[in-house]
Design a protein around this motif. Structure first.
Motif, PDB file in Angstrom:
ATOM      1  N   ALA A  36       4.839   7.232   6.304  1.00 55.43           N
ATOM      2  CA  ALA A  36       6.232   7.308   6.754  1.00 55.43           C
ATOM      3  C   ALA A  36       6.828   8.673   6.426  1.00 55.43           C
ATOM      4  O   ALA A  36       7.580   9.248   7.214  1.00 55.43           O
TER       5      ALA A  36
ATOM      6  N   SER B 287      -0.091   4.164   0.828  1.00 54.07           N
ATOM      7  CA  SER B 287      -0.367   5.033   1.981  1.00 54.07           C
ATOM      8  C   SER B 287       0.674   4.831   3.084  1.00 54.07           C
ATOM      9  O   SER B 287       0.922   5.747   3.872  1.00 54.07           O
ATOM     10  N   LEU B 288       1.293   3.637   3.146  1.00 48.56           N
ATOM     11  CA  LEU B 288       2.334   3.412   4.155  1.00 48.56           C
ATOM     12  C   LEU B 288       3.530   4.318   3.895  1.00 48.56           C
ATOM     13  O   LEU B 288       4.143   4.846   4.824  1.00 48.56           O
TER      14      LEU B 288
ATOM     15  N   PRO C 226       0.813  -1.219   0.000  1.00 48.56           N
ATOM     16  CA  PRO C 226       0.000   0.000   0.000  1.00 48.56           C
ATOM     17  C   PRO C 226       0.849   1.274   0.000  1.00 48.56           C
ATOM     18  O   PRO C 226       1.755   1.420   0.821  1.00 48.56           O
TER      19      PRO C 226
ATOM     20  N   ARG D 243      13.259   0.814   6.498  1.00 50.03           N
ATOM     21  CA  ARG D 243      12.499   0.492   7.703  1.00 50.03           C
ATOM     22  C   ARG D 243      11.065   0.076   7.427  1.00 50.03           C
ATOM     23  O   ARG D 243      10.444  -0.616   8.227  1.00 50.03           O
ATOM     24  N   VAL D 244      10.495   0.542   6.316  1.00 49.56           N
ATOM     25  CA  VAL D 244       9.078   0.246   6.066  1.00 49.56           C
ATOM     26  C   VAL D 244       8.908  -0.749   4.915  1.00 49.56           C
ATOM     27  O   VAL D 244       8.221  -1.759   5.064  1.00 49.56           O
TER      28      VAL D 244
ATOM     29  N   PRO E 217      11.056  -4.579   5.238  1.00 45.22           N
ATOM     30  CA  PRO E 217      10.443  -5.584   6.115  1.00 45.22           C
ATOM     31  C   PRO E 217       9.143  -6.149   5.548  1.00 45.22           C
ATOM     32  O   PRO E 217       8.842  -7.319   5.724  1.00 45.22           O
ATOM     33  N   LEU E 218       8.384  -5.303   4.832  1.00 48.68           N
ATOM     34  CA  LEU E 218       7.115  -5.780   4.269  1.00 48.68           C
ATOM     35  C   LEU E 218       7.348  -6.649   3.039  1.00 48.68           C
ATOM     36  O   LEU E 218       6.514  -7.467   2.667  1.00 48.68           O
TER      37      LEU E 218
END
Lengths: 369, 283
Positions: B179, B174-175, B172, B192-193, B196-197
């Protein structure tokens, strides 16, 4: 906290065929310090684009945006001192709730003690201490929404931005969260810009409402004024549920004539409408201002009556919606449940002409009377 | 009703039987060479030198393995393979995920054009670029017979960028916006975002790259000349003695060369299957 100002802000997008599309067409407004302002309008009206421009996630094609006294046109979102709550919450799925809340402050390199204190405060405000160690997927929709709010609160921003934050919640939870948001606004004394397509949300939350359509601001007013004095047919039709009825009418011999009947008007109102004598205009009347003759408290002696055939009856419990046609247009009346009504019944209705509006059929603007 | 459904059930049964037989044949075809390799590696030289090892061996022996390690630089080859495959896995995961993220989520002028140019390079057969690449590595950069020469040309592949772009597109947006508002810098957002996803996608990419690099033969064969710089696959190919070929030892080498891949496949099966479906649903 701070004020937000748009100075002739324009935003154009280019689609794949390089044709430009105007999302926001020269907006000018001021959101005052500590004010709760709602942007409302149908899909594609430019409300979310406006919000994203305040956030710095979109850049305006022209014009200036001010937060506080600073022009923020070229500032990165992180330098604008804002916090945003997204429609889909946008929580970081791999982080615990505690990490979600503290992520922004860590990025700002705040001291650990300060971060812990802020997270604790936000968790207390939103009643979510027990879930700090959990991951977002372990929470319900309402709880996730709280975390998203918490993430904004810990930042202590100058302006809170909300992008349809309640649209993914069920109806009951939405009402509950609406109340909580109102309380939160009072408690934080924050400047809040809130985007929604739901006019009920707009009316209940907003101290002032910005109604938008096709990139153009239609009206900025408080809920009462918006309801009582809509500037044009769009606002009149958008605010209120069910929407205002629009009936083709004309002024003849000092009377408002519609198909199947006519209403006498006070001299003062007729003066304002005199330029329209012999011309067409639009009569606007809200469903709650049309009553069945058998239940019209205070209007029993009103001369503004008209007989019509009821076509459909909807029973909502606290009220009934009756549908009939006038001049080819479907008209809705919101009546007391004791009003006698069934499909096919010919019934006299009383129109509360004190609350009627008139619109110019060409410009669609309301005629001030 | 019954008369209608009975022929349907029968034809379905027939289809399933045919499918079962075909799959069984395919399985046998796939397994037999592997079995032959294993059996050949476990019989002594006399029996396997004819390259006709008994399908059911009478006596098992580890002598071919001993000979393989004694007569060749097998440990060095295995080390080379491990080093090259590991470095290539790291570089591919890092660069392909960076590029994939940029193409999927960042707006920059010409992004579409660059992406399509990159994709179009996948249409050029590897053989076409082999000679220019060889000249570049050997004549211009003077890198022959080095790890750099083995690694550099496939440090990041377009196919992997494409795979990552597809995967990143499903995350997404929007993440990223959240951030950005959370005062996160662009690289930190990625680190960092996004990373990991993207773990499941990265795992698939890592496994595929490692397997492909481990099995790569032609480029290392072309660019290396000394025994010490060979990877296990190249080493095996050069495993021919002047007078006769010790097929038993060769089979032992082949088994050792294939073993890491088998272990990898069986322990990470679900990622292999995931790799096949990436981009099939979303993207």
């Amino acid at each position: 906290m701070a004020r937000v100002e748009f100075r002739n802000v324009r935003k154009e997008f280019q689609d794949h065929s390089k044709e430009s599309f105007t999302a926001v067409a020269g907006s000018d407004f001021v959101i005052n310090d500590k004010e709760f302002v709602v942007f409302v309008g149908p899909s594609g009206c430019g409300k979310t684009t406006s919000l994203r421009m305040i956030a710095g996630l979109e850049h305006q094609t022209s014009g200036d945006i001010l937060i506080g006294d600073r022009v923020v046109n070229n500032l990165h979102p992180k330098d604008r001192d804002i916090a945003m709550v997204f429609q889909d919450y946008a929580l970081y799925p791999h982080m615990t709730i505690r990490d979600n809340l503290s992520f922004g402050l860590k990025n700002l390199k705040k001291p650990k003690a300060y971060i812990d204190q802020k997270v604790k405060e936000a968790a207390a405000i939103l009643d979510m201490e027990p879930m700090l160690g959990r991951k977002p997927r372990e929470l319900s929709g309402g709880q996730r929404q709280r975390v998203a709010l918490g993430r904004a609160i810990v930042r202590d921003p100058q302006v809170f931005l909300f992008d349809e934050p309640l649209s993914n919640l069920d109806a009951k939870l939405r009402v509950q969260m609406r109340v909580e948001l109102s309380e939160l606004h009072k408690r934080l004394g924050a400047t809040i810009v809130y985007v929604t397509h739901d006019q009920v949300e707009a009316m209940t939350l907003g101290e002032r409402i910005v109604v938008m359509n096709r990139g153009i601001i239609q009206q900025i007013a408080n809920p009462t004024e918006l309801y009582a004095k809509p500037r044009n047919m769009f606002v009149a039709g958008f605010i209120g549920s069910p929407p205002m009825n629009f009936i083709d009418a004309s002024i003849e011999g000092g009377r408002v004539v519609v198909e199947g009947g006519s209403f006498e008007l006070p001299a003062a109102k007729l003066d304002a409408l005199s330029p329209y004598a012999g011309r067409k205009l639009i009569l606007g009347i809200r469903p709650e201002d049309i009553h069945g003759e058998d239940y019209a408290p205070g209007l029993e002696t009103s001369p503004h009556r008209m007989n019509t055939h009821i076509q459909v009856v909807e029973h909502l419990g606290s009220e009934n919606l009756l549908y009939f046609h006038i001049g080819g247009r479907l008209v809705t009346a919101k009546v007391h449940p004791e009003t006698k009504a069934y499909p096919g019944l010919e019934k006299p209705f009383i129109f509360d002409m004190r609350k009627a509006h008139f619109f110019d059929p060409d410009s669609e603007q309301r005629i001030e009377i | 009703m019954q008369s209608q459904s009975q022929p349907q059930t029968q034809s379905r049964k027939l289809m399933l039987t045919i499918a079962g037989i075909l799959l069984l044949l395919w399985t046998i075809l796939t397994i037999v060479p592997l079995y032959w390799m294993l059996v050949g590696s476990l019989q002594d030289s006399a029996a396997s030198a004819s390259f006709r090892p008994a399908m059911i061996p009478e006596a098992l022996s580890l002598a071919p393995y001993e000979r393989f390690f004694a007569k060749t630089a097998a440990w060095r080859w295995l080390f080379n393979s491990l080093l090259v495959s590991s470095v290539l896995t790291v570089t591919n995961v890092f660069f392909a995920s960076l590029a994939g993220y940029a193409f999927a989520k960042l707006k920059f002028p010409g992004s579409n054009a660059i992406f399509w140019i990159l994709l179009s390079t996948m249409m050029i057969p590897a053989q076409v670029t082999l000679i220019p690449l060889y000249i570049l590595m050997v004549n211009t950069l003077q890198l022959q017979d080095t790890y750099t020469a083995i690694i550099l040309p496939t440090a990041v592949s377009v196919g992997n960028i494409f795979l990552m772009k597809q995967y990143m597109s499903s995350l997404p947006t929007s993440l990223i916006h959240a951030a950005r508002i959370d005062a996160c810098g662009e690289f930190r957002i990625f680190w960092r975002v996004i990373l990991p996803l993207a773990k499941p996608g990265l795992a698939v990419l890592a496994i595929f790259t490692f397997v492909a690099s481990w099995n790569e033969f032609f480029w290392p064969f072309l660019i290396t000349s000394s025994t010490d710089m060979r990877t296990i696959q190249v080493g095996l190919a050069s495993f021919v003695f002047a007078e006769s070929t010790d097929f038993g030892a060769m089979m032992a080498g082949a088994t050792i060369g294939a073993l890491p891949m088998m272990i990898l496949f069986f322990s990470l099966q679900r990622y292999f299957l995931q790799g096949i479906t990436i981009g099939a649903v979303k993207g």
